[in-house]
Write a protein that holds these residues in place. Structure first.
Motif, PDB file in Angstrom:
ATOM      1  N   ALA A  73       0.832  -1.202   0.000  1.00  0.00           N
ATOM      2  CA  ALA A  73       0.000   0.000   0.000  1.00  0.00           C
ATOM      3  C   ALA A  73       0.870   1.257   0.000  1.00  0.00           C
ATOM      4  O   ALA A  73       0.583   2.246  -0.695  1.00  0.00           O
ATOM      5  CB  ALA A  73      -0.921  -0.005   1.215  1.00  0.00           C
ATOM      6  N   MET A  74       1.959   1.237   0.762  1.00  0.00           N
ATOM      7  CA  MET A  74       2.862   2.387   0.822  1.00  0.00           C
ATOM      8  C   MET A  74       3.563   2.597  -0.509  1.00  0.00           C
ATOM      9  O   MET A  74       3.596   3.710  -1.045  1.00  0.00           O
ATOM     10  CB  MET A  74       3.902   2.169   1.919  1.00  0.00           C
ATOM     11  CG  MET A  74       3.374   2.261   3.331  1.00  0.00           C
ATOM     12  SD  MET A  74       4.610   1.696   4.541  1.00  0.00           S
ATOM     13  CE  MET A  74       6.068   2.598   4.008  1.00  0.00           C
ATOM     14  N   PHE A  75       4.147   1.530  -1.048  1.00  0.00           N
ATOM     15  CA  PHE A  75       4.924   1.650  -2.277  1.00  0.00           C
ATOM     16  C   PHE A  75       4.044   2.020  -3.470  1.00  0.00           C
ATOM     17  O   PHE A  75       4.492   2.724  -4.381  1.00  0.00           O
ATOM     18  CB  PHE A  75       5.657   0.342  -2.568  1.00  0.00           C
ATOM     19  CG  PHE A  75       6.675  -0.039  -1.525  1.00  0.00           C
ATOM     20  CD1 PHE A  75       7.196   0.902  -0.658  1.00  0.00           C
ATOM     21  CD2 PHE A  75       7.118  -1.347  -1.407  1.00  0.00           C
ATOM     22  CE1 PHE A  75       8.129   0.561   0.310  1.00  0.00           C
ATOM     23  CE2 PHE A  75       8.051  -1.709  -0.445  1.00  0.00           C
ATOM     24  CZ  PHE A  75       8.564  -0.754   0.408  1.00  0.00           C
ATOM     25  N   ALA A  76       2.805   1.533  -3.476  1.00  0.00           N
ATOM     26  CA  ALA A  76       1.921   1.781  -4.617  1.00  0.00           C
ATOM     27  C   ALA A  76       1.371   3.200  -4.628  1.00  0.00           C
ATOM     28  O   ALA A  76       0.983   3.707  -5.688  1.00  0.00           O
ATOM     29  CB  ALA A  76       0.763   0.790  -4.601  1.00  0.00           C
ATOM     30  N   THR A  77       1.338   3.856  -3.480  1.00  0.00           N
ATOM     31  CA  THR A  77       0.741   5.190  -3.400  1.00  0.00           C
ATOM     32  C   THR A  77       1.776   6.274  -3.141  1.00  0.00           C
ATOM     33  O   THR A  77       1.959   7.187  -3.949  1.00  0.00           O
ATOM     34  CB  THR A  77      -0.325   5.219  -2.287  1.00  0.00           C
ATOM     35  OG1 THR A  77       0.260   4.791  -1.041  1.00  0.00           O
ATOM     36  CG2 THR A  77      -1.487   4.295  -2.626  1.00  0.00           C
ATOM     37  N   TYR A  78       2.480   6.151  -2.041  1.00  0.00           N
ATOM     38  CA  TYR A  78       3.441   7.185  -1.640  1.00  0.00           C
ATOM     39  C   TYR A  78       4.814   6.972  -2.253  1.00  0.00           C
ATOM     40  O   TYR A  78       5.529   7.920  -2.557  1.00  0.00           O
ATOM     41  CB  TYR A  78       3.541   7.195  -0.113  1.00  0.00           C
ATOM     42  CG  TYR A  78       4.433   8.271   0.453  1.00  0.00           C
ATOM     43  CD1 TYR A  78       3.947   9.564   0.651  1.00  0.00           C
ATOM     44  CD2 TYR A  78       5.753   7.992   0.816  1.00  0.00           C
ATOM     45  CE1 TYR A  78       4.758  10.552   1.182  1.00  0.00           C
ATOM     46  CE2 TYR A  78       6.564   8.978   1.353  1.00  0.00           C
ATOM     47  CZ  TYR A  78       6.064  10.255   1.531  1.00  0.00           C
ATOM     48  OH  TYR A  78       6.866  11.232   2.066  1.00  0.00           O
ATOM     49  N   LYS A 131       2.897  11.222   8.057  1.00  0.00           N
ATOM     50  CA  LYS A 131       2.670  10.540   9.329  1.00  0.00           C
ATOM     51  C   LYS A 131       2.084   9.151   9.108  1.00  0.00           C
ATOM     52  O   LYS A 131       2.494   8.178   9.743  1.00  0.00           O
ATOM     53  CB  LYS A 131       1.746  11.372  10.212  1.00  0.00           C
ATOM     54  CG  LYS A 131       2.376  12.647  10.738  1.00  0.00           C
ATOM     55  CD  LYS A 131       1.411  13.423  11.630  1.00  0.00           C
ATOM     56  CE  LYS A 131       2.066  14.695  12.160  1.00  0.00           C
ATOM     57  NZ  LYS A 131       1.180  15.463  13.060  1.00  0.00           N
ATOM     58  N   ILE A 132       1.114   9.046   8.190  1.00  0.00           N
ATOM     59  CA  ILE A 132       0.502   7.748   7.905  1.00  0.00           C
ATOM     60  C   ILE A 132       1.536   6.789   7.317  1.00  0.00           C
ATOM     61  O   ILE A 132       1.607   5.612   7.708  1.00  0.00           O
ATOM     62  CB  ILE A 132      -0.687   7.918   6.940  1.00  0.00           C
ATOM     63  CG1 ILE A 132      -1.821   8.700   7.633  1.00  0.00           C
ATOM     64  CG2 ILE A 132      -1.193   6.565   6.463  1.00  0.00           C
ATOM     65  CD1 ILE A 132      -2.966   9.054   6.713  1.00  0.00           C
ATOM     66  N   VAL A 133       2.356   7.300   6.403  1.00  0.00           N
ATOM     67  CA  VAL A 133       3.363   6.447   5.746  1.00  0.00           C
ATOM     68  C   VAL A 133       4.408   5.975   6.758  1.00  0.00           C
ATOM     69  O   VAL A 133       4.745   4.784   6.812  1.00  0.00           O
ATOM     70  CB  VAL A 133       4.027   7.200   4.591  1.00  0.00           C
ATOM     71  CG1 VAL A 133       5.256   6.431   4.082  1.00  0.00           C
ATOM     72  CG2 VAL A 133       3.040   7.395   3.452  1.00  0.00           C
ATOM     73  N   PHE A 134       4.922   6.880   7.577  1.00  0.00           N
ATOM     74  CA  PHE A 134       5.954   6.512   8.545  1.00  0.00           C
ATOM     75  C   PHE A 134       5.397   5.569   9.600  1.00  0.00           C
ATOM     76  O   PHE A 134       6.065   4.622  10.031  1.00  0.00           O
ATOM     77  CB  PHE A 134       6.549   7.757   9.196  1.00  0.00           C
ATOM     78  CG  PHE A 134       7.311   8.639   8.248  1.00  0.00           C
ATOM     79  CD1 PHE A 134       7.838   8.123   7.075  1.00  0.00           C
ATOM     80  CD2 PHE A 134       7.483   9.983   8.507  1.00  0.00           C
ATOM     81  CE1 PHE A 134       8.530   8.925   6.179  1.00  0.00           C
ATOM     82  CE2 PHE A 134       8.179  10.802   7.631  1.00  0.00           C
ATOM     83  CZ  PHE A 134       8.697  10.277   6.462  1.00  0.00           C
ATOM     84  N   PHE A 135       4.145   5.810  10.020  1.00  0.00           N
ATOM     85  CA  PHE A 135       3.509   4.919  10.990  1.00  0.00           C
ATOM     86  C   PHE A 135       3.302   3.542  10.372  1.00  0.00           C
ATOM     87  O   PHE A 135       3.581   2.506  11.008  1.00  0.00           O
ATOM     88  CB  PHE A 135       2.175   5.506  11.447  1.00  0.00           C
ATOM     89  CG  PHE A 135       1.414   4.622  12.401  1.00  0.00           C
ATOM     90  CD1 PHE A 135       1.746   4.580  13.747  1.00  0.00           C
ATOM     91  CD2 PHE A 135       0.372   3.818  11.955  1.00  0.00           C
ATOM     92  CE1 PHE A 135       1.052   3.759  14.629  1.00  0.00           C
ATOM     93  CE2 PHE A 135      -0.327   2.997  12.832  1.00  0.00           C
ATOM     94  CZ  PHE A 135       0.012   2.966  14.170  1.00  0.00           C
ATOM     95  N   GLY A 136       2.824   3.513   9.126  1.00  0.00           N
ATOM     96  CA  GLY A 136       2.635   2.229   8.440  1.00  0.00           C
ATOM     97  C   GLY A 136       3.938   1.476   8.274  1.00  0.00           C
ATOM     98  O   GLY A 136       3.993   0.260   8.463  1.00  0.00           O
ATOM     99  N   GLY A 137       5.007   2.214   7.937  1.00  0.00           N
ATOM    100  CA  GLY A 137       6.309   1.562   7.805  1.00  0.00           C
ATOM    101  C   GLY A 137       6.795   0.983   9.114  1.00  0.00           C
ATOM    102  O   GLY A 137       7.412  -0.087   9.135  1.00  0.00           O
ATOM    103  N   LEU A 138       6.517   1.683  10.220  1.00  0.00           N
ATOM    104  CA  LEU A 138       6.908   1.187  11.543  1.00  0.00           C
ATOM    105  C   LEU A 138       6.173  -0.108  11.873  1.00  0.00           C
ATOM    106  O   LEU A 138       6.787  -1.084  12.318  1.00  0.00           O
ATOM    107  CB  LEU A 138       6.602   2.248  12.599  1.00  0.00           C
ATOM    108  CG  LEU A 138       7.025   1.946  14.041  1.00  0.00           C
ATOM    109  CD1 LEU A 138       8.549   1.860  14.143  1.00  0.00           C
ATOM    110  CD2 LEU A 138       6.496   3.021  14.983  1.00  0.00           C
ATOM    111  N   ILE A 139       4.863  -0.139  11.631  1.00  0.00           N
ATOM    112  CA  ILE A 139       4.077  -1.335  11.914  1.00  0.00           C
ATOM    113  C   ILE A 139       4.493  -2.483  11.004  1.00  0.00           C
ATOM    114  O   ILE A 139       4.646  -3.634  11.440  1.00  0.00           O
ATOM    115  CB  ILE A 139       2.573  -1.042  11.756  1.00  0.00           C
ATOM    116  CG1 ILE A 139       2.125   0.017  12.762  1.00  0.00           C
ATOM    117  CG2 ILE A 139       1.752  -2.316  11.930  1.00  0.00           C
ATOM    118  CD1 ILE A 139       2.376  -0.346  14.202  1.00  0.00           C
TER     119      ILE A 139
END
Length: 454
Positions: free
Chosen positions: A161-166, A363-371
């Motif tokens: 989800a991160m790589f496809a969007t951000y 914030k959403i991307v960094f939080f998602g990457g952490l999880i």
């Protein structure tokens, strides 16, 4: 406002980790029940029970210490016919109860006996065909691999989800197609790599990059007249320059500038995957990351490299944790690349949510990457082939398949099921080591915490 947002980030991280733990345990429970196994407990957390409810033959609940979870699958340890005597009794309610009794000498022998007795304390004759140890080896592998596989799947879908969007915010800027190097930061001084410090001392020399007039945001264009096309080339030119003079061409706000300095010779790692220190030319600059979007195939390729990096990190984990222990007592500064516990992860999550310089998307991307990162590490860690980790049970099942297969090929009698109880001494040692590592990291995250600002 900052404390409120910090608390929100901590709560969100805790909720995400608890959800990951719950899904991990479902990864064990669902296939176990599908294969006819008996699962008597499904709990998130350890310690005293906070809440529970009975649904059929399974008790579901939450315990007070949210640092893990477990499912109780009946019959994990087989009886040892040579050493154990089986006693069938009838309790006060008229129920048949099977107990295992044994007279032992020796600490580990007694521990094994006690564990086996506890395993069989509530097993009745009606459970005979539902015992985990009687399952075919491949079913055991599926059940035990289900948990960590769920963690890896969580990581995959979040990264996708991160790589496809951000895009990939942590993509290595040294990759050849990363474009001309744009400087993310310029070191104020030259800090010996082996000291692991983050701040300059008064006696540290000024970095060559500062002497050349470089600033964060500058785009490097030439190195001693050689056009610079990517960071990998730029890095090679710096390292091969020794302590020689260099004329740097760069752009700042669209204006072409130049600066002259001398690179200095410092001990630096050979590369991201090679920590061997070599004396090379040093300038003192850090490149900005180059984000690249991609779909599932790109995500898998990135996770393949993550797998290699994580495997290497696991090998060096005891050394890294020892470094945290020394940082706790003030013997050295904490390495920013050191591992963190769930406590440290929650702090970082809180800082991400509360950081004013990040927009909502970041914030959403960094939080998602952490999880995703935590789930990836948990999944990989649990595949280590040592009890009490899931990988230890997987290894036992695979060994059972190999041993029985060889017996069939040689026309020999079936050697029977592998008995994980015989490996319990190893399990106790490993569990004790993991407890020590966990305590050190938790204390380190409280005493010398890592921050997103470095």
């Amino acid at each position: 406002m900052y404390p409120l947002l910090m608390t929100l980030g901590i709560v969100l991280f805790a909720a995400a980790i608890l959800a990951s733990i719950g899904l991990h345990e479902l990864g064990h429970m669902i296939p176990a029940k599908a294969f006819g196994g008996k699962v008597t407990q499904y709990f998130i957390g350890f310690g005293p029970t906070v809440w529970s409810t009975q649904r059929g033959e399974t008790e579901y609940g939450i315990k007070a210490i949210p640092l893990g979870g477990y499912v109780k699958i009946v019959g994990m340890l087989p009886p040892e016919a040579a050493d154990l005597a089986e006693e069938v009794t009838v309790d006060a309610a008229g129920n048949t109860v099977t107990k295992i009794r044994k007279s032992n000498t020796g600490m580990f022998t007694q521990l094994i006996s006690d564990a086996r007795a506890a395993e069989w304390e509530l097993i009745g004759p009606e459970d005979s065909d539902r015992l985990f140890y009687k399952l075919p080896w491949w079913k055991k592998v599926i059940v035990m691999a289900g948990g960590p596989t769920v963690n890896l799947l969580i990581a995959f879908f979040v990264f996708w989800a991160m790589f496809a969007t951000y895009g990939n915010p942590s993509r290595d800027a040294t990759e050849p197609d990363a474009g001309v190097p744009v400087l993310a930061s310029v070191s104020d001084c030259v800090i010996p790599y082996e000291e692991g410090r983050l701040t300059c001392n008064d006696d540290d020399p000024v970095s060559p990059a500062v002497l050349a007039g470089l600033e964060a945001g500058d785009t490097i264009t030439t190195f001693n007249g050689v056009p610079v096309t990517d960071w990998d080339q730029f890095r090679t030119l710096i390292r091969s320059n020794g302590d020689g003079e260099v004329v740097l061409g760069y752009e700042r706000d669209g204006v072409a500038l130049s600066g002259t300095t001398n690179t200095t010779v410092e001990l630096r790692p050979n590369g991201p995957d090679d920590e061997t220190l070599t004396a090379v030319g040093f300038l003192g600059v850090t490149p900005t990351s180059h984000q690249q979007t991609g779909g599932p195939i790109y995500t898998l390729t990135q996770m393949r490299q993550m797998t290699i990096d994580t495997a290497q990190a696991l090998v060096h984990l005891p050394v890294k944790v020892w470094g945290v222990a020394k940082a706790i007592v003030g013997a050295q500064e904490r390495d920013p690349e050191s591992p963190v516990s769930i406590v440290g992860g929650s702090r970082i999550s809180g800082e991400i949510v509360a950081e004013e310089s990040f927009n909502l998307t970041e914030k959403i991307v960094f939080f998602g990457g952490l999880i995703a990162g935590f789930n990836f590490f948990i999944g990989m860690f649990n595949f280590i082939p040592l009890l009490p980790l899931d990988g230890g049970h997987i290894a036992s099942a695979l060994w059972e398949a190999v041993r029985r297969g060889f017996a069939r090929l040689r026309g020999r009698p079936d050697p029977g099921h592998v008995d994980p109880a015989k490996l319990l001494p190893i399990a106790y040692v490993v569990a004790s080591g993991l407890l020590v590592l966990s305590v050190v990291l938790i204390v380190g995250d409280l005493v010398v915490p890592l921050h997103i600002s470095g």
